[in-house]
Write a protein that holds these residues in place. Sequence first.
Motif, short mmCIF file in Angstrom:
data_model
loop_
_atom_site.label_atom_id
_atom_site.label_comp_id
_atom_site.label_asym_id
_atom_site.label_seq_id
_atom_site.Cartn_x
_atom_site.Cartn_y
_atom_site.Cartn_z
N MET A 252 28.33 -19.55 -7.26
CA MET A 252 27.87 -19.62 -8.82
C MET A 252 29.02 -20.15 -9.62
O MET A 252 30.29 -19.72 -9.36
N LYS A 253 28.75 -20.93 -10.58
CA LYS A 253 29.55 -21.43 -11.55
C LYS A 253 29.39 -20.80 -12.89
O LYS A 253 28.29 -20.31 -13.32
N TYR A 254 30.49 -20.86 -13.76
CA TYR A 254 30.69 -20.47 -15.30
C TYR A 254 30.96 -21.23 -16.05
O TYR A 254 31.82 -22.32 -15.95
N PHE A 255 30.39 -21.19 -17.36
CA PHE A 255 30.60 -22.06 -18.37
C PHE A 255 30.72 -21.66 -19.85
O PHE A 255 29.89 -20.76 -19.87
N ILE A 256 31.55 -22.04 -20.48
CA ILE A 256 31.68 -21.77 -21.81
C ILE A 256 30.85 -22.74 -22.46
O ILE A 256 31.30 -24.04 -22.39
N VAL A 257 30.02 -22.67 -23.37
CA VAL A 257 29.47 -23.35 -24.17
C VAL A 257 29.55 -23.33 -25.77
O VAL A 257 29.27 -21.98 -26.28
N GLU A 258 30.01 -24.21 -26.36
CA GLU A 258 30.49 -23.94 -27.89
C GLU A 258 29.29 -24.96 -28.66
O GLU A 258 29.34 -26.14 -28.47
N GLY A 259 28.64 -24.14 -29.63
CA GLY A 259 27.67 -24.88 -30.27
C GLY A 259 28.55 -25.33 -31.70
O GLY A 259 29.19 -24.70 -32.32
N ILE A 260 28.20 -26.71 -32.15
CA ILE A 260 28.94 -26.94 -33.08
C ILE A 260 27.93 -27.77 -34.12
O ILE A 260 27.29 -28.58 -34.02
N ILE A 261 27.72 -26.97 -35.32
CA ILE A 261 26.73 -27.30 -36.36
C ILE A 261 27.22 -28.80 -36.85
O ILE A 261 28.09 -28.62 -37.35
N LYS A 262 26.22 -29.67 -36.96
CA LYS A 262 26.49 -30.69 -37.58
C LYS A 262 25.56 -31.24 -38.92
O LYS A 262 25.83 -31.85 -39.64
N ASN A 263 24.40 -30.28 -38.74
CA ASN A 263 23.34 -30.36 -39.88
C ASN A 263 22.93 -29.32 -40.29
O ASN A 263 21.59 -28.92 -40.27
N ALA A 264 23.59 -28.45 -40.89
CA ALA A 264 23.36 -26.99 -41.30
C ALA A 264 22.17 -27.22 -42.45
O ALA A 264 21.21 -25.87 -42.37
N GLU A 265 21.81 -28.08 -43.09
CA GLU A 265 21.13 -28.24 -44.30
C GLU A 265 19.48 -28.24 -43.71
O GLU A 265 18.57 -28.12 -44.21
N LEU A 266 19.48 -28.66 -42.39
CA LEU A 266 18.19 -28.83 -41.52
C LEU A 266 17.75 -27.33 -41.07
O LEU A 266 16.58 -27.32 -40.72
N MET A 267 18.48 -26.44 -41.11
CA MET A 267 18.18 -25.05 -40.44
C MET A 267 17.20 -24.39 -41.47
O MET A 267 17.25 -24.35 -42.69
N ASN A 268 16.13 -23.76 -40.60
CA ASN A 268 15.04 -22.97 -41.44
C ASN A 268 14.80 -21.76 -40.35
O ASN A 268 15.19 -21.48 -39.42
N MET B 185 31.29 -19.52 -38.84
CA MET B 185 29.79 -19.83 -39.09
C MET B 185 29.48 -21.46 -38.63
O MET B 185 28.58 -22.00 -39.08
N SER B 186 30.40 -21.94 -38.01
CA SER B 186 30.24 -23.56 -37.65
C SER B 186 29.64 -23.51 -36.37
O SER B 186 29.50 -24.73 -35.86
N GLY B 187 29.03 -22.67 -35.92
CA GLY B 187 28.23 -22.41 -34.74
C GLY B 187 28.21 -21.41 -34.08
O GLY B 187 28.52 -20.40 -34.44
N GLY B 188 28.06 -21.61 -32.63
CA GLY B 188 28.05 -20.18 -31.69
C GLY B 188 29.07 -20.68 -30.29
O GLY B 188 29.19 -21.88 -30.04
N LEU B 189 29.21 -19.47 -29.76
CA LEU B 189 29.57 -19.57 -28.33
C LEU B 189 28.81 -18.87 -27.34
O LEU B 189 28.40 -17.81 -27.77
N PHE B 190 28.77 -19.21 -26.28
CA PHE B 190 28.05 -18.50 -25.10
C PHE B 190 28.59 -18.79 -23.92
O PHE B 190 29.15 -19.90 -23.53
N ILE B 191 28.47 -17.87 -22.88
CA ILE B 191 29.09 -17.85 -21.65
C ILE B 191 27.75 -17.74 -20.76
O ILE B 191 26.97 -17.20 -20.73
N MET B 192 27.64 -18.93 -20.08
CA MET B 192 26.41 -19.14 -18.91
C MET B 192 26.95 -18.89 -17.49
O MET B 192 28.02 -19.30 -17.19
#
Length: 94
Positions: free
Chosen positions: A1-17, A46-53
């Motif tokens: 099994m492999k592990y990954f850190i995933v960083e979400g980087i918000i680029k268009n927050a104005e599109l969020m609903n 609040m510039s995105g999220g992080l998760f471990i997969m």
Amino acid sequence: MKYFIVEGIIKNAELMNDNIMKEHMAYSKKAMDEGLILMSGLKDDMSGGLFIMKSESLEKVEAYLTSEPLKLANIQDYRVIEFAPHYFNQSPSE
């Protein structure tokens, strides 16, 4: 099994609903229930999220991200880092 850190980087927050956020949360919960996502959260700024997969391959992680609602809505991009853990805490939620 492999592990990954995933960083979400918000680029268009104005599109969020609310609808897209609900889709994102449901999509993430399904992956968590399946054991693909081990933990996730928002970055403090609040510039995105992080998760471990956990996955058999980078390709499976990328396939998951391809259908991620925030990516589909052009709100967030992702950066993936594969890593090899040396230690595991048996009680990370405490």
